[in-house]
Design an enzyme around this catalytic site. Structure first.
Site, PDB file in Angstrom:
ATOM      1  N   HIS B  95      13.598 -41.070  40.334  1.00 18.66           N
ATOM      2  CA  HIS B  95      13.095 -42.085  39.390  1.00 18.66           C
ATOM      3  C   HIS B  95      12.288 -43.167  40.109  1.00 18.66           C
ATOM      4  O   HIS B  95      12.735 -43.725  41.104  1.00 18.66           O
ATOM      5  CB  HIS B  95      14.292 -42.722  38.675  1.00 18.66           C
ATOM      6  CG  HIS B  95      13.897 -43.595  37.532  1.00 18.66           C
ATOM      7  ND1 HIS B  95      13.562 -43.081  36.292  1.00 18.66           N
ATOM      8  CD2 HIS B  95      13.769 -44.937  37.420  1.00 18.66           C
ATOM      9  CE1 HIS B  95      13.257 -44.071  35.475  1.00 18.66           C
ATOM     10  NE2 HIS B  95      13.369 -45.206  36.130  1.00 18.66           N
ATOM     11  N   VAL B 137      18.484 -43.467  42.074  1.00 14.53           N
ATOM     12  CA  VAL B 137      17.328 -42.901  42.783  1.00 14.53           C
ATOM     13  C   VAL B 137      17.004 -41.481  42.310  1.00 14.53           C
ATOM     14  O   VAL B 137      16.058 -40.877  42.808  1.00 14.53           O
ATOM     15  CB  VAL B 137      17.532 -42.849  44.320  1.00 14.53           C
ATOM     16  CG1 VAL B 137      17.743 -44.240  44.877  1.00 14.53           C
ATOM     17  CG2 VAL B 137      18.670 -41.931  44.699  1.00 14.53           C
ATOM     18  N   GLU B 138      17.793 -40.958  41.375  1.00 15.84           N
ATOM     19  CA  GLU B 138      17.508 -39.600  40.906  1.00 15.84           C
ATOM     20  C   GLU B 138      17.055 -39.641  39.441  1.00 15.84           C
ATOM     21  O   GLU B 138      15.915 -39.939  39.161  1.00 15.84           O
ATOM     22  CB  GLU B 138      18.723 -38.700  41.153  1.00 15.84           C
ATOM     23  CG  GLU B 138      19.009 -38.601  42.665  1.00 15.84           C
ATOM     24  CD  GLU B 138      20.141 -37.663  43.029  1.00 15.84           C
ATOM     25  OE1 GLU B 138      20.073 -36.485  42.667  1.00 15.84           O
ATOM     26  OE2 GLU B 138      21.095 -38.113  43.707  1.00 15.84           O
ATOM     27  N   MET B 139      17.961 -39.401  38.494  1.00 18.52           N
ATOM     28  CA  MET B 139      17.532 -39.344  37.100  1.00 18.52           C
ATOM     29  C   MET B 139      17.735 -40.670  36.367  1.00 18.52           C
ATOM     30  O   MET B 139      17.175 -40.883  35.296  1.00 18.52           O
ATOM     31  CB  MET B 139      18.242 -38.186  36.401  1.00 18.52           C
ATOM     32  CG  MET B 139      17.809 -36.829  36.996  1.00 18.52           C
ATOM     33  SD  MET B 139      18.929 -35.467  36.596  1.00 18.52           S
ATOM     34  CE  MET B 139      18.354 -35.022  34.966  1.00 18.52           C
TER      35      MET B 139
END
Lengths: 348, 348
Positions: B95, B137-139
């Protein structure tokens, strides 16, 4: 006389909305003059032969994120085949999380459009395919990097040789684009309720939906949205009658003017193809309108100069949902394996 | 005596490298003690029944980018089923174009690992599935947002009802994770050259490859990399003998220590499962090594305290390429259509 007119109008409405077979045939005849059933087979592509080897190669390329500099973004990222052929975002997210300038158009049935992009600046799908790969805000790669990437993998080299047998230099940026074009040409969605109805199946559309079709024809929507894609085949000012606000029509994006440099083409765009429109919110080149009914209402005021009634909007929207076809079956490709020579991802 | 020893050693080498059938059987017997053929059917999952409805729902969820806040990132973005089940990046892009902390492990055969993530902090795949969906930091989504998204689409609601019939509240974050777990459990890659060889087919591995297997066993690689996944079933310090430099083993990431808070588990990681390892460069939790031969050499010095000869590295690497199995056939899912109630993408 006034009373007679009212009665006649009421009868006409009855016929259009709930009418017997002869009224349906009448509407069908009118519809056939302006629309076409979507073909169930892939159309011929000028200067690019459709072969199984090209389709297969194109499918791999379409899904390969290594065509982008980051290694993250593939054609399918913004033209998601599971989501109506686009990304369902206002405008796309590209390299470095940059925001693209316009809403991603659907790749489905794109082969039937007069030209590609909202401003028609690419005359065909192979020209289009080269754009996003190189655009700094999209995939941010270069032809050199793409060719180095493809040549680094023996499986791709063999695939290109098989797909472009007579080409002494088969692994090229041009041939990448040609293979993608051929794959994309297979992405057509036949057998929508509307197509079945157009072919004579009365039962495939409801009364509300045929009433919406009738309004779509009578109000003038079909003046721009016609042909096989119900749009996508001509250029028109956004705001034929009344320009929408800058929230929907941003001042800085002058549309086709950037292509033709002709003053009369300021804010001119390709009429949106309406096939599968129910799957591809948000709407317009700005992607600012999420609701299909609202989009229909905006079109009424901006293009027809008419405030459509709530019931008309609902009927027209119901008609638009009949344009959803059968999605192509896609087997997710197993991609060739990177090698030591494959350029490393860049841009984190 | 010296000479005799040399001859015996030479004979042993001959037997291992180019030996006749009885030598192959000998090697096979040794290999069978430490490795297992990968099953061709989906294993049972504790507390989660495998049903066609769950597989089908899980497939949709796995490919659905609307599980992320941006609407761009799906499970498949980082665990790409066309690229060995990972993203072939050093560490993933998440993200806002943030860089993830560790290299994305492959989802293929992950069901056979002792636990999930490099530090084993998730005991099973359904616990794992909840991590990246929520990681900033991902979805970057939340359970509430995910549930609101899924409940906004009638097709998903029906799918969850069909998949979790006895659950009074079928559309839940837990059930999302359970469906993804079941789908992921189907992502196994049987019939590798090594599996065929293990099952008795001498011809499925070359002499170099069996020589590599022999070295893999004799040098001690199999002490950590064993079982059905040839790794993934135990925790070991990265740097048993000699810690690699900070370029490969960043000082700040103390591995399993963050999970167990036990001093002896500083820089301890789950041994990498080596199935399909030839498809999943770059290597190690830091993703800093792109070349499989180099990764083998690093393992030699860090874990075995031995500088492996070039020919040994090549042979072991050749063996590792035999661990590539047959990829699961995946039909790309047509996803349910967003509605007015579907939360809009955020974070551009």
């Amino acid at each position: 006389m006034q009373r007679l007119l009212r009665i006649t109008a009421a009868c006409a409405l009855t016929l259009a909305v709930a009418g017997p077979a002869f009224a349906a045939d009448d509407l069908r005849a009118k519809a056939k003059e302006v629309f076409e059933v979507i073909p169930t087979s892939v159309p011929e592509i000028k200067g690019n032969a459709i072969t199984p080897a090209r389709i297969e190669l194109g499918r791999k390329l379409f899904f390969d994120p290594r065509l982008s500099r980051s290694g993250l973004i593939s054609c399918n990222t913004c033209h998601n085949l599971g989501m109506g052929g686009d990304d369902n975002l206002e405008t796309s997210i590209g390299h470095g999380w940059q925001k693209g300038p316009r809403n991603a158009p659907t790749v489905l049935n794109a082969v039937f459009n007069i030209a590609q992009f909202w401003d028609g600046r690419a005359e065909d799908l192979r020209t289009q395919a080269k754009g996003p790969v190189q655009a700094g805000v999209e995939m941010a790669s270069t032809p050199e990097r793409v060719v180095a990437t493809l040549k680094s993998m023996p499986e791709y080299v063999a695939d290109f040789k098989a797909a472009f047998r007579d080409d002494p230099d088969p692994v090229s940026f041009d041939n990448m684009a040609k293979a993608i074009e051929i794959y994309e040409a297979t992405l057509i969605t036949p057998d929508s309720k509307f197509d079945k109805w157009l072919a004579g199946d009365d039962a495939s559309m409801t009364k509300l939906e045929t009433a919406g079709l009738s309004l779509f024809l009578d109000k003038g929507c079909a003046a721009c949205h016609n042909g096989v894609n119900i749009g996508g085949n001509g250029y028109y000012p956004f705001g034929v009658v009344e320009q929408p606000g800058a929230d929907i029509l941003p001042v800085a994006d002058k549309g086709r003017f950037a292509v033709t440099k002709t003053a009369t083409e300021e804010y001119v765009f390709r009429a949106g193809p309406l096939r599968n429109i129910a799957l591809t919110a948000p709407y317009f080149h700005s992607g600012k309108v999420w609701d299909l009914e609202q989009a229909v209402a905006v079109m009424g005021s901006s293009q027809l100069g008419e405030t459509l009634s709530e019931s008309d909007v609902k009927a027209i929207t119901a008609f638009l949902t009949t344009l959803t076809g059968v999605m192509p079956k896609v087997e997710y490709p197993i991609l060739p394996v990177s090698t030591r020579e494959t350029p490393k991802p860049e841009g984190m």
